[in-house]
Design an enzyme around this catalytic site. Sequence first.
Site, mmCIF file in Angstrom:
data_model
loop_
_atom_site.group_PDB
_atom_site.id
_atom_site.type_symbol
_atom_site.label_atom_id
_atom_site.label_comp_id
_atom_site.label_asym_id
_atom_site.label_seq_id
_atom_site.Cartn_x
_atom_site.Cartn_y
_atom_site.Cartn_z
ATOM 1 N N ASP A 1 0.808 -1.229 0.000
ATOM 2 C CA ASP A 1 0.000 0.000 0.000
ATOM 3 C C ASP A 1 0.839 1.276 0.000
ATOM 4 O O ASP A 1 0.384 2.330 0.457
ATOM 5 C CB ASP A 1 -0.955 -0.011 1.200
ATOM 6 C CG ASP A 1 -2.109 -0.961 0.962
ATOM 7 O OD1 ASP A 1 -2.592 -1.014 -0.188
ATOM 8 O OD2 ASP A 1 -2.521 -1.649 1.904
ATOM 9 N N ASP B 1 -7.162 -3.711 -5.318
ATOM 10 C CA ASP B 1 -6.815 -2.405 -4.743
ATOM 11 C C ASP B 1 -5.450 -1.914 -5.228
ATOM 12 O O ASP B 1 -5.191 -0.713 -5.285
ATOM 13 C CB ASP B 1 -6.767 -2.470 -3.205
ATOM 14 C CG ASP B 1 -7.837 -3.335 -2.582
ATOM 15 O OD1 ASP B 1 -8.283 -4.288 -3.240
ATOM 16 O OD2 ASP B 1 -8.211 -3.074 -1.437
HETATM 17 N N1 GLY Z 1 -7.343 -1.199 0.239
HETATM 18 C C1 GLY Z 1 -8.076 -1.700 1.333
HETATM 19 C C2 GLY Z 1 -9.482 -1.297 1.344
HETATM 20 O O1 GLY Z 1 -10.006 -0.779 0.374
HETATM 21 O O2 GLY Z 1 -10.120 -1.521 2.367
#
Ligand code: GLY
Length: 388
Positions: free
Chosen positions: A100, A160
């Site tokens: 992330d 994501d």
């Molecule tokens: N990227 C994690 C979420 O959208 O919760």
Amino acid sequence: MIIENYPVLTNEELDVAINNAVNQVRSCLKDYTYMFKYPNSVNNFYPLMDNTEWTNGFWTGEIWLAYELTKDEAFKEAGLKHVDSFYDRIINNIMCEHHDLGFLYSPSCVAAYKLLNDEKAKEAAIKAADKLITRFQPKGGFIQAWGPLNAKDNYRLIIDCLLNLPLLYWASEVTNDNKYRDIALTHIKTALNVVIRPDYSTYHTYFFDMDTGKPSHGVSHQGNRAESAWARGQAWGVYGLAISYSYTKNPEYLELFRHVTKYFLDHLPTDLVPYWDFDFTDGSTEPKDSSASAICACGMLEMAKYVEENEAKELIANASRLIKALVDNCSVSDPAISNGQILHGTYCRSTPTNGCRQHGVDECTSWGDYYYFEALMRLKNFNWNMYW
Ligand code: GLY
């Protein structure tokens, strides 16, 4: 389509919403300059935390949006303090063992570099890109999302991650080194091959065989079930495709963007605020996820820059409707009610099969707040230079 029955946001409503959003950021500066916001609110107020979550860049991004709109030095000072914190985080490798890093470093440090030419921010963001590419798995051709590298139970990508790729495209542009972009392009090719189903709904996560690198199976960690369309995951698909298109102009991304976006819009309930998973619609008692439509609107407004006039008009009108629905049903104008921007988001709704721990249900989410504010910025300034 149900969305066409909803009015677009008027210019007056847009100005009021922007003013409210700036005021919400301003009223939070006192408490959240040296500390960060928790990923989600608790009873509509964000607990304080250190810079240790995957979500901390979103609050910083809101500060930069407020600075860009007002040029108020108080926002700039707070944003630069956050840059110091993000620099320390990557230098000391504090909670950076995951993919992330784009979510963290694009709206914080890439934004600071784009707005202020800040060299420390640039260095931090390049270091984050360097860290992100260490998670690339040549066997399978993807960036491993979570967990220790090469752990069998984490040998997977998640949709994501499309929002972590812009950090890599950007890093290649500023360093003139294509290694970041090449990994992003390999990852997205693999991801699009596995996460998009024939009906253009999307898998949340997809596992690969560690020995052969072959795609194995899809699993939802935050959606209702493996084969359902988690609303936020679908939105990550919409915006992720739009951003990758903006950096590459690959027509395949545009074509898939159209289908994935249509799936999202076709599955909205009457008030246009999506339920957390598209298994649910009008009449359900399940919670909403306001963040999903904020993310989707940003993707539509980004793609509207690149398509011909009629398609752009439709994208802008539909994004405006999604945002009007958030203004009407979710936005906060009184800091006594909440210190977020939009209510009714869902972080993790647990089900018997998805395995996630339930938290942040019917709350503000730090990313929902950020993308809502970004969408307002985009509606006000069509050619806005994104932080991604
Ligand atoms: N990227 C994690 C979420 O959208 O919760």
